[in-house]
Design a protein around this motif. Sequence first.
Motif, PDB file in Angstrom:
ATOM      1  N   GLU A  69      14.392 -19.873 -19.103  1.00  0.00           N
ATOM      2  CA  GLU A  69      13.994 -17.705 -18.964  1.00  0.00           C
ATOM      3  C   GLU A  69      14.850 -17.333 -17.888  1.00  0.00           C
ATOM      4  O   GLU A  69      15.227 -16.193 -17.847  1.00  0.00           O
ATOM      5  N   ALA A  70      14.794 -17.922 -16.443  1.00  0.00           N
ATOM      6  CA  ALA A  70      15.111 -17.215 -15.619  1.00  0.00           C
ATOM      7  C   ALA A  70      16.966 -16.990 -15.912  1.00  0.00           C
ATOM      8  O   ALA A  70      17.138 -15.376 -15.660  1.00  0.00           O
ATOM      9  N   VAL A  71      17.842 -18.317 -16.131  1.00  0.00           N
ATOM     10  CA  VAL A  71      19.130 -17.768 -16.075  1.00  0.00           C
ATOM     11  C   VAL A  71      19.578 -16.570 -16.985  1.00  0.00           C
ATOM     12  O   VAL A  71      20.528 -15.444 -17.377  1.00  0.00           O
ATOM     13  N   LEU A  79      24.102  -9.830 -14.720  1.00  0.00           N
ATOM     14  CA  LEU A  79      24.286 -10.139 -13.304  1.00  0.00           C
ATOM     15  C   LEU A  79      25.168 -11.718 -13.167  1.00  0.00           C
ATOM     16  O   LEU A  79      25.427 -12.469 -12.171  1.00  0.00           O
ATOM     17  N   VAL A  80      24.916 -12.601 -14.644  1.00  0.00           N
ATOM     18  CA  VAL A  80      25.702 -13.693 -14.538  1.00  0.00           C
ATOM     19  C   VAL A  80      26.613 -13.755 -15.941  1.00  0.00           C
ATOM     20  O   VAL A  80      25.888 -13.527 -16.715  1.00  0.00           O
ATOM     21  N   THR A  84      29.596 -19.363 -17.051  1.00  0.00           N
ATOM     22  CA  THR A  84      29.928 -19.663 -15.630  1.00  0.00           C
ATOM     23  C   THR A  84      28.106 -20.616 -15.498  1.00  0.00           C
ATOM     24  O   THR A  84      28.285 -21.252 -14.655  1.00  0.00           O
ATOM     25  N   VAL A  85      27.492 -20.917 -16.930  1.00  0.00           N
ATOM     26  CA  VAL A  85      26.482 -21.789 -16.087  1.00  0.00           C
ATOM     27  C   VAL A  85      26.427 -22.822 -16.522  1.00  0.00           C
ATOM     28  O   VAL A  85      27.233 -22.993 -17.462  1.00  0.00           O
ATOM     29  N   LEU A  86      25.941 -23.657 -15.882  1.00  0.00           N
ATOM     30  CA  LEU A  86      25.557 -25.467 -16.065  1.00  0.00           C
ATOM     31  C   LEU A  86      24.881 -25.638 -16.784  1.00  0.00           C
ATOM     32  O   LEU A  86      23.844 -24.709 -16.670  1.00  0.00           O
ATOM     33  N   ALA A  94      22.868 -21.778 -13.014  1.00  0.00           N
ATOM     34  CA  ALA A  94      23.652 -20.245 -12.272  1.00  0.00           C
ATOM     35  C   ALA A  94      23.498 -20.353 -10.634  1.00  0.00           C
ATOM     36  O   ALA A  94      22.030 -20.018 -10.623  1.00  0.00           O
ATOM     37  N   GLN A  95      24.592 -20.147 -10.148  1.00  0.00           N
ATOM     38  CA  GLN A  95      24.562 -19.032  -8.376  1.00  0.00           C
ATOM     39  C   GLN A  95      25.365 -17.981  -8.916  1.00  0.00           C
ATOM     40  O   GLN A  95      26.014 -17.909  -9.440  1.00  0.00           O
TER      41      GLN A  95
END
Length: 100
Positions: A69-71, A79-80, A84-86, A94-95
């Motif tokens: 949910e957050a990612v 924003l992300v 690039t998400v792991l 994600a960072q």
Amino acid sequence: MLLRERETPEGLLVSVCDSDCIGETFTGDGVSLDVTEDFYGGDDAEDADSDAVVDSLNRATVANIVGEEAVTVAIDAGLVDEETVLEVDGTLHAQLLWLR
């Protein structure tokens, strides 16, 4: 989602995670991700909706984001970058780093 903000000498550090991720450790492909109460929760953390998370991530200097949910909120807000998400042991991580 749990949202926590901390002012550091380098700027605003934001941590956000799905509530059900607290206390879990995700491992895979040489990566270990501990979603600790100390970092993501605690007295300074608040339950947050999507709008609050997006607002906080826009003000962050650096952010750590864990959980589907957050990612997804961060991706949907632009924003992300999804590429690039792991994915670690079935959860997303994600960072985010803003250079200002």
